[in-house]
Design a protein around this motif. Sequence first.
Motif, PDB file in Angstrom:
ATOM      1  N   CYS A 108       0.871  -1.117   0.009  1.00  0.00           N
ATOM      2  CA  CYS A 108       0.049  -0.112  -0.087  1.00  0.00           C
ATOM      3  C   CYS A 108       0.936   1.216  -0.104  1.00  0.00           C
ATOM      4  O   CYS A 108       2.080   1.234   0.095  1.00  0.00           O
ATOM      5  CB  CYS A 108      -0.861  -0.141   1.224  1.00  0.00           C
ATOM      6  SG  CYS A 108      -0.212   0.302   2.807  1.00  0.00           S
ATOM      7  N   ASN A 109       0.400   2.340  -0.197  1.00  0.00           N
ATOM      8  CA  ASN A 109       1.003   3.678  -0.556  1.00  0.00           C
ATOM      9  C   ASN A 109       1.942   3.881   0.906  1.00  0.00           C
ATOM     10  O   ASN A 109       3.064   4.405   0.820  1.00  0.00           O
ATOM     11  CB  ASN A 109       0.112   4.657  -0.767  1.00  0.00           C
ATOM     12  CG  ASN A 109      -0.382   4.718  -1.971  1.00  0.00           C
ATOM     13  OD1 ASN A 109       0.198   4.144  -2.878  1.00  0.00           O
ATOM     14  ND2 ASN A 109      -1.649   5.148  -2.374  1.00  0.00           N
ATOM     15  N   LYS A 112       4.766   1.090   1.428  1.00  0.00           N
ATOM     16  CA  LYS A 112       5.877   1.278   0.555  1.00  0.00           C
ATOM     17  C   LYS A 112       6.979   2.036   1.280  1.00  0.00           C
ATOM     18  O   LYS A 112       8.355   1.752   0.875  1.00  0.00           O
ATOM     19  CB  LYS A 112       5.380   1.867  -0.836  1.00  0.00           C
ATOM     20  CG  LYS A 112       4.756   1.090  -1.812  1.00  0.00           C
ATOM     21  CD  LYS A 112       4.443   1.917  -2.809  1.00  0.00           C
ATOM     22  CE  LYS A 112       3.354   1.419  -3.852  1.00  0.00           C
ATOM     23  NZ  LYS A 112       2.646   2.393  -4.592  1.00  0.00           N
ATOM     24  N   LYS A 113       6.735   3.036   1.824  1.00  0.00           N
ATOM     25  CA  LYS A 113       7.714   4.087   2.372  1.00  0.00           C
ATOM     26  C   LYS A 113       8.202   3.616   3.955  1.00  0.00           C
ATOM     27  O   LYS A 113       9.398   3.955   4.148  1.00  0.00           O
ATOM     28  CB  LYS A 113       6.976   5.513   2.563  1.00  0.00           C
ATOM     29  CG  LYS A 113       6.731   6.177   1.244  1.00  0.00           C
ATOM     30  CD  LYS A 113       6.043   7.153   1.305  1.00  0.00           C
ATOM     31  CE  LYS A 113       5.309   7.446   0.040  1.00  0.00           C
ATOM     32  NZ  LYS A 113       3.787   8.128  -0.049  1.00  0.00           N
ATOM     33  N   TYR A 119      -2.031   1.939   9.242  1.00  0.00           N
ATOM     34  CA  TYR A 119      -2.881   2.485   8.386  1.00  0.00           C
ATOM     35  C   TYR A 119      -3.952   1.778   8.037  1.00  0.00           C
ATOM     36  O   TYR A 119      -3.933   0.516   7.513  1.00  0.00           O
ATOM     37  CB  TYR A 119      -1.855   2.688   7.077  1.00  0.00           C
ATOM     38  CG  TYR A 119      -2.399   3.187   5.930  1.00  0.00           C
ATOM     39  CD1 TYR A 119      -3.020   4.472   5.890  1.00  0.00           C
ATOM     40  CD2 TYR A 119      -2.393   2.425   4.665  1.00  0.00           C
ATOM     41  CE1 TYR A 119      -3.870   5.012   5.013  1.00  0.00           C
ATOM     42  CE2 TYR A 119      -3.069   3.046   3.591  1.00  0.00           C
ATOM     43  CZ  TYR A 119      -3.763   4.331   3.533  1.00  0.00           C
ATOM     44  OH  TYR A 119      -4.380   4.822   2.568  1.00  0.00           O
ATOM     45  N   CYS A 122      -4.853  -0.271   4.661  1.00  0.00           N
ATOM     46  CA  CYS A 122      -3.679  -0.878   4.105  1.00  0.00           C
ATOM     47  C   CYS A 122      -4.335  -2.169   3.294  1.00  0.00           C
ATOM     48  O   CYS A 122      -5.303  -2.826   3.674  1.00  0.00           O
ATOM     49  CB  CYS A 122      -3.035  -1.478   5.198  1.00  0.00           C
ATOM     50  SG  CYS A 122      -1.770  -2.741   4.902  1.00  0.00           S
ATOM     51  N   CYS A 124      -1.866  -4.505   1.917  1.00  0.00           N
ATOM     52  CA  CYS A 124      -0.757  -5.337   1.865  1.00  0.00           C
ATOM     53  C   CYS A 124      -0.752  -6.787   1.877  1.00  0.00           C
ATOM     54  O   CYS A 124      -0.532  -7.500   1.221  1.00  0.00           O
ATOM     55  CB  CYS A 124       0.414  -4.903   2.869  1.00  0.00           C
ATOM     56  SG  CYS A 124       1.070  -3.463   2.499  1.00  0.00           S
TER      57      CYS A 124
END
Length: 144
Positions: A108-109, A112-113, A119, A122, A124
């Motif tokens: 997920c956005n 990724k970071k 979150y 999510c 994932c």
Amino acid sequence: KKKKYKIGINWIVPSSWKIKSYPQKKWQIINNTLLNHKNIEISFQDKLPLNKYVKWIKSCDVIISVVGLGVHIARYFNKTTIILVGPTDFLESKNDPLFYKILPKIRCNIHKKKLNVYYKHCTCMQNIEEKKIINKVLKITKSE
């Protein structure tokens, strides 16, 4: 005669970390596929007191688990463990020969970071392919 492998599916997550759960539909696909192999027996985690939970993990040959306490207990008993690494991970699993990590094809956005943050939206875990888990179990149990 082939050894019969007991595969423990450690799927329950704390309610505060629901984003770490793997979809039930995917667990069913894994279960149904692996049960076609005569040398594989599946055992799903139940809600148990800690001492019985530890005994259950100890009784399994291979553990498939979301990241959590079950992975640590499995390591303590030198169990081969397939870890579903979605929104969380832990460093000590990196170079361990008993751990096989399966990652999402796309994170997920947020994850990724940065991992290990909550979150709500999510995705994932939904992006971890059940086929990868099945193939890893078949390789470990020599059931191909």
